[in-house]
Design a protein around this motif. Structure first.
Motif, short mmCIF file in Angstrom:
data_model
loop_
_atom_site.label_atom_id
_atom_site.label_comp_id
_atom_site.label_asym_id
_atom_site.label_seq_id
_atom_site.Cartn_x
_atom_site.Cartn_y
_atom_site.Cartn_z
N LEU A 222 -0.71 -5.58 -10.27
CA LEU A 222 -1.90 -6.10 -9.81
C LEU A 222 -1.88 -7.61 -9.44
O LEU A 222 -2.72 -7.91 -8.41
N VAL B 11 -1.21 -7.61 -5.51
CA VAL B 11 -2.56 -7.21 -4.83
C VAL B 11 -3.62 -8.28 -4.80
O VAL B 11 -3.91 -8.60 -3.89
N GLU C 249 -8.90 -1.72 1.39
CA GLU C 249 -8.08 -0.77 0.56
C GLU C 249 -7.54 -1.54 -0.62
O GLU C 249 -7.50 -1.05 -1.66
N LEU C 250 -6.94 -2.93 -0.28
CA LEU C 250 -6.27 -3.66 -1.51
C LEU C 250 -7.59 -4.02 -2.39
O LEU C 250 -7.42 -3.95 -3.78
N GLY D 46 -9.67 -0.96 -9.19
CA GLY D 46 -9.06 0.13 -9.86
C GLY D 46 -8.11 -0.41 -11.05
O GLY D 46 -8.01 -0.01 -12.07
N GLY D 47 -7.12 -0.96 -10.45
CA GLY D 47 -6.26 -2.08 -11.48
C GLY D 47 -6.95 -2.78 -12.63
O GLY D 47 -6.39 -2.90 -13.75
N ARG E 54 -10.15 -2.15 -3.21
CA ARG E 54 -10.28 -0.86 -3.85
C ARG E 54 -9.19 -0.67 -4.94
O ARG E 54 -9.53 -0.25 -6.16
N ARG E 55 -8.23 -0.89 -4.67
CA ARG E 55 -6.91 -1.10 -5.40
C ARG E 55 -6.85 -1.81 -6.86
O ARG E 55 -6.69 -1.69 -7.95
N LEU F 78 0.73 -1.20 0.08
CA LEU F 78 -0.04 -0.08 -0.07
C LEU F 78 0.83 1.32 -0.13
O LEU F 78 0.22 2.25 -0.40
N SER G 269 3.20 1.29 -5.47
CA SER G 269 2.20 0.80 -6.62
C SER G 269 2.75 -0.51 -7.01
O SER G 269 3.43 -0.63 -8.03
#
Length: 168
Positions: free
Chosen positions: A108, A111, A131-132, A138-139, A134-135, A102, A105
């Motif tokens: 993916l 993550v 949070e993971l 997005g990825g 969410r990322r 976190l 970057s």
């Protein structure tokens, strides 16, 4: 299976229910000899005694002796403690890996792997896992848009492609 404590409690596995919380007294319980049905967990009994009273055990008999029941032999508690220690160490390693991820970057795939470990360890309520997720979402959205651009399915200019790459 835990040894039966002989009281026919309603905790589902023979464990008596704590009259303070309504939850099964899984490891240990405390009760007064005059009213064995009034059982509390060891934690609630300790809190009541620590506060100078008998808390949920207030049966009114004035007896100073309470009966404690331990449902597990020490050998099983040792194995349980070892299992919990291993799980705690795994969670600490996961937390360290997630905090590292976190703070930057990560790819993916990394993550996604961390999310898989969170699922395996049943860390559904952990804010880091959220949070993971969410990322990762997005990825995945970024990857889908990039794939569409590269396949020519999305109308894009060189500037739009460069902006998309910078957003990575």
């Amino acid at each position: 299976a835990p040894p039966a404590d002989g009281d026919g409690g309603d905790g589902g596995d023979g464990a008596p229910l704590c009259c303070a919380s309504g939850l099964p007294c899984f490891f240990a319980s405390v009760r007064c000899a005059c009213e064995p049905s009034r059982t509390v967990s060891a934690a609630h009994a300790a809190a009541a005694v620590g506060a100078g009273g008998r808390g949920s055990l207030s049966c009114g008999c004035g007896a100073s002796v309470l009966r404690a029941t331990v449902r597990w032999p020490p050998s099983l508690l040792g194995r349980f403690e070892a299992l919990l220690s291993r799980r705690l160490a795994a969670r600490k390693r996961w937390i360290a890996a997630v905090e590292t991820a976190l703070s930057g970057s990560p790819p993916l795939g990394e993550v996604t792997a961390l999310l898989g470990r969170a699922e395996t360890m049943q860390l559904h309520d952990d804010a880091r896992a959220a949070e993971l997720s969410r990322r990762a979402a997005g990825g995945e959205a970024w990857e889908a848009r990039a794939a569409a651009m590269l396949a020519g399915k999305a109308a894009c200019s060189l500037g739009a492609l460069q902006a998309h790459l910078r957003a990575a």
